[in-house]
Design a protein around this motif. Structure first.
Motif, mmCIF file in Angstrom:
data_model
loop_
_atom_site.group_PDB
_atom_site.id
_atom_site.type_symbol
_atom_site.label_atom_id
_atom_site.label_comp_id
_atom_site.label_asym_id
_atom_site.label_seq_id
_atom_site.Cartn_x
_atom_site.Cartn_y
_atom_site.Cartn_z
ATOM 1 N N GLY A 253 -19.859 -9.202 -51.310
ATOM 2 C CA GLY A 253 -19.611 -10.533 -50.774
ATOM 3 C C GLY A 253 -20.226 -10.770 -49.415
ATOM 4 N N LYS A 254 -20.014 -11.967 -48.904
ATOM 5 C CA LYS A 254 -20.643 -12.377 -47.645
ATOM 6 C C LYS A 254 -20.074 -11.653 -46.435
ATOM 7 C CE LYS A 254 -17.652 -16.411 -46.922
ATOM 8 N NZ LYS A 254 -17.635 -17.905 -46.742
ATOM 9 N N ASN A 255 -18.920 -11.008 -46.586
ATOM 10 C CA ASN A 255 -18.303 -10.284 -45.466
ATOM 11 C C ASN A 255 -18.533 -8.778 -45.544
ATOM 12 O OD1 ASN A 255 -17.040 -12.634 -44.249
ATOM 13 N ND2 ASN A 255 -15.684 -12.632 -46.033
ATOM 14 N N LYS A 256 -19.510 -8.367 -46.344
ATOM 15 C CA LYS A 256 -19.835 -6.947 -46.452
ATOM 16 C C LYS A 256 -20.231 -6.403 -45.087
ATOM 17 C CE LYS A 256 -23.061 -3.813 -48.801
ATOM 18 N NZ LYS A 256 -24.111 -3.705 -49.843
ATOM 19 N N PRO A 257 -19.751 -5.215 -44.706
ATOM 20 C CA PRO A 257 -20.140 -4.627 -43.411
ATOM 21 C C PRO A 257 -21.645 -4.491 -43.279
ATOM 22 C CG PRO A 257 -18.271 -3.453 -44.328
ATOM 23 C CD PRO A 257 -18.742 -4.389 -45.400
ATOM 24 N N LYS A 258 -22.117 -4.630 -42.041
ATOM 25 C CA LYS A 258 -23.555 -4.608 -41.762
ATOM 26 C C LYS A 258 -24.041 -3.254 -41.254
ATOM 27 C CE LYS A 258 -24.130 -9.032 -42.628
ATOM 28 N NZ LYS A 258 -22.747 -9.360 -43.073
ATOM 29 N N ARG A 259 -23.141 -2.280 -41.171
ATOM 30 C CA ARG A 259 -23.521 -0.976 -40.622
ATOM 31 C C ARG A 259 -23.037 0.141 -41.552
ATOM 32 N NH1 ARG A 259 -22.025 -2.027 -36.187
ATOM 33 N NH2 ARG A 259 -20.195 -0.858 -35.536
ATOM 34 N N ILE A 260 -23.934 1.092 -41.813
ATOM 35 C CA ILE A 260 -23.606 2.232 -42.661
ATOM 36 C C ILE A 260 -23.083 3.364 -41.773
ATOM 37 C CG2 ILE A 260 -24.508 3.937 -44.282
ATOM 38 C CD1 ILE A 260 -24.331 1.040 -45.347
ATOM 39 N N GLY A 261 -21.885 3.827 -42.083
ATOM 40 C CA GLY A 261 -21.229 4.833 -41.254
ATOM 41 C C GLY A 261 -21.735 6.240 -41.501
ATOM 42 N N HIS A 262 -21.831 7.009 -40.425
ATOM 43 C CA HIS A 262 -22.192 8.438 -40.425
ATOM 44 C C HIS A 262 -22.948 8.847 -41.689
ATOM 45 C CE1 HIS A 262 -18.338 8.245 -42.479
ATOM 46 N NE2 HIS A 262 -17.642 8.298 -41.356
ATOM 47 N N MET A 263 -24.204 8.404 -41.752
ATOM 48 C CA MET A 263 -24.992 8.524 -42.975
ATOM 49 C C MET A 263 -25.164 9.958 -43.459
ATOM 50 S SD MET A 263 -28.939 7.388 -43.474
ATOM 51 C CE MET A 263 -29.916 8.515 -44.483
ATOM 52 N N SER A 264 -25.107 10.928 -42.575
ATOM 53 C CA SER A 264 -25.281 12.332 -42.989
ATOM 54 C C SER A 264 -23.964 13.103 -42.958
ATOM 55 C CB SER A 264 -26.325 13.030 -42.107
ATOM 56 O OG SER A 264 -25.905 13.065 -40.757
ATOM 57 N N LEU A 265 -22.863 12.420 -43.229
ATOM 58 C CA LEU A 265 -21.547 13.070 -43.198
ATOM 59 C C LEU A 265 -21.467 14.258 -44.154
ATOM 60 C CD1 LEU A 265 -18.627 12.920 -42.050
ATOM 61 C CD2 LEU A 265 -18.055 11.479 -44.021
ATOM 62 N N VAL A 266 -22.277 14.260 -45.194
ATOM 63 C CA VAL A 266 -22.289 15.363 -46.146
ATOM 64 C C VAL A 266 -22.657 16.690 -45.477
ATOM 65 C CG1 VAL A 266 -24.707 15.118 -46.866
ATOM 66 C CG2 VAL A 266 -23.007 15.962 -48.505
ATOM 67 N N MET A 267 -23.237 16.619 -44.273
ATOM 68 C CA MET A 267 -23.626 17.821 -43.541
ATOM 69 C C MET A 267 -22.514 18.354 -42.630
ATOM 70 S SD MET A 267 -27.521 16.722 -42.515
ATOM 71 C CE MET A 267 -28.671 16.115 -43.774
ATOM 72 N N TYR B 288 -10.018 -10.602 -45.623
ATOM 73 C CA TYR B 288 -9.872 -10.184 -44.232
ATOM 74 C C TYR B 288 -11.175 -10.180 -43.444
ATOM 75 C CZ TYR B 288 -5.130 -8.874 -45.435
ATOM 76 O OH TYR B 288 -3.811 -8.925 -45.838
ATOM 77 N N GLY B 289 -12.295 -10.212 -44.122
ATOM 78 C CA GLY B 289 -13.576 -10.211 -43.435
ATOM 79 C C GLY B 289 -13.745 -11.322 -42.415
ATOM 80 N N PRO B 290 -13.290 -12.552 -42.705
ATOM 81 C CA PRO B 290 -13.446 -13.632 -41.724
ATOM 82 C C PRO B 290 -12.736 -13.378 -40.397
ATOM 83 C CG PRO B 290 -13.026 -14.543 -43.905
ATOM 84 C CD PRO B 290 -12.805 -13.061 -44.004
ATOM 85 N N HIS B 291 -11.809 -12.432 -40.368
ATOM 86 C CA HIS B 291 -11.068 -12.133 -39.136
ATOM 87 C C HIS B 291 -11.736 -11.020 -38.317
ATOM 88 C CE1 HIS B 291 -7.770 -14.626 -40.572
ATOM 89 N NE2 HIS B 291 -7.825 -13.978 -41.729
ATOM 90 N N LEU B 292 -12.854 -10.495 -38.819
ATOM 91 C CA LEU B 292 -13.513 -9.362 -38.163
ATOM 92 C C LEU B 292 -14.760 -9.813 -37.418
ATOM 93 C CD1 LEU B 292 -13.378 -6.793 -41.117
ATOM 94 C CD2 LEU B 292 -11.682 -7.129 -39.295
ATOM 95 N N ASP B 293 -15.032 -9.122 -36.315
ATOM 96 C CA ASP B 293 -16.279 -9.326 -35.576
ATOM 97 C C ASP B 293 -17.362 -8.356 -36.040
ATOM 98 O OD1 ASP B 293 -15.010 -11.190 -33.695
ATOM 99 O OD2 ASP B 293 -14.037 -9.405 -32.873
ATOM 100 N N ASP B 294 -16.960 -7.266 -36.637
ATOM 101 C CA ASP B 294 -17.874 -6.163 -36.902
ATOM 102 C C ASP B 294 -17.200 -5.247 -37.931
ATOM 103 O OD1 ASP B 294 -20.003 -4.393 -36.638
ATOM 104 O OD2 ASP B 294 -19.207 -3.426 -34.850
ATOM 105 N N ALA B 295 -17.999 -4.484 -38.682
ATOM 106 C CA ALA B 295 -17.410 -3.549 -39.636
ATOM 107 C C ALA B 295 -18.437 -2.500 -40.031
ATOM 108 C CB ALA B 295 -16.898 -4.282 -40.875
#
Length: 272
Positions: A167-181, A107-114
């Motif tokens: 893989g090559k479609n791995k998301p490029k952004r890490i979500g809410h990095m301090s969610l543990v707080m 499904y990664g090829p169908h995404l613009d962003d993740a």
């Protein structure tokens, strides 16, 4: 508010509101947004059992095609008014890397962003949705021995997500990095280990990833600060890590949440 909101949920979210896509988009136009990425919670990896009571952490796999098609239709409908991108918030779940990669390959090829996020932590043979409730967080504290141990386990899992071969479609952004707080006012951590957070930022920079600069933490009564918090953002900027504003809206009214406070703390990098 000429900004891009890179983290917006949709009526496909089983635990969010049922606000129609049009309601989100019209609200974005009303706010003067440049654009947005719809980042619905991706289907959980094949074989993984959602531990939340309603098992509603992600959309169903059979909904993916209609989700992508719906956003593509909206992109054309509103092309003169708003930039609309197709995205997902993908869960990194320790032990399910192979299944996650297979999903992204398809499904990664169908995404613009993740976005790649950690919500689930493994404790022994069990998984817990860390941010589901203070009670669940408390179970993790009991099982792991201390609040700091939960933090350590969380950041180690985030680090694994950063370095995982998805893989090559791995998301490029890490979500809410301090969610543990998220529940820090109930579960304070006065002896926070800053090194494990700085090590996480170093990995983000080495992998040329972005950070979700998430305003939703400002609205959480037991958090009351963005994800990540101010001092982490300052360290991210020292490492030239791009910050992308995300409201993490689960209803149309949540678009833009926390943005004003975030702008007081640090500038945004908008790579769109």
């Amino acid at each position: 508010m000429k900004i891009f909101d890179g983290h917006v949920h949709t009526p496909y979210c089983p635990h969010g509101s049922k606000d129609d896509f049009h309601k989100y988009i019209e609200r974005a136009i009303e706010l003067g947004l440049k654009g947005l990425t719809f980042t619905e919670h991706a289907p959980l990896p094949a074989g993984f059992t959602d531990p939340t009571p309603q098992q509603d952490s992600g959309m169903k796999l059979q909904e993916m095609e209609s989700y992508v098609a719906r956003i593509n239709d909206l992109r054309h409908e509103y092309e003169k008014d708003l930039i609309i991108k197709t995205g997902l918030e993908v869960d990194f779940i320790e032990g399910y890397e192979h299944e996650s990669r297979a999903f992204l390959d398809e499904y990664g090829p169908h995404l613009d962003d993740a976005i790649l996020s950690v919500h689930f932590l493994k404790s022994g043979a069990n998984y817990h949705c860390m941010d589901y409730s203070p009670d669940v967080f408390g179970v993790l504290v009991d099982e792991l021995g201390s609040v700091q141990n939960v933090y350590t386990h969380y950041y180690r899992t985030v680090q694994r997500s950063i370095t995982a071969d998805l893989g090559k479609n791995k998301p490029k952004r890490i979500g809410h990095m301090s969610l543990v707080m998220k529940f820090q006012k109930k579960f304070p951590n006065p002896d926070i280990n800053k090194k494990e957070i700085l090590d996480t930022l170093d990995l983000v920079a080495e992998q040329n990833l972005q950070l979700d600069y998430n305003g939703s933490g400002m609205m959480k009564p037991l958090c009351r600060e963005p994800y990540p918090s101010e001092w982490i953002v300052k360290e991210a900027l020292k490492r030239h890590i791009p910050l992308v504003y995300g409201s993490d809206a689960h209803s149309a009214k949540d678009l833009g949440q926390g943005y004003g406070q975030l702008m007081k703390e640090a500038p945004l990098t908008q790579p769109f």
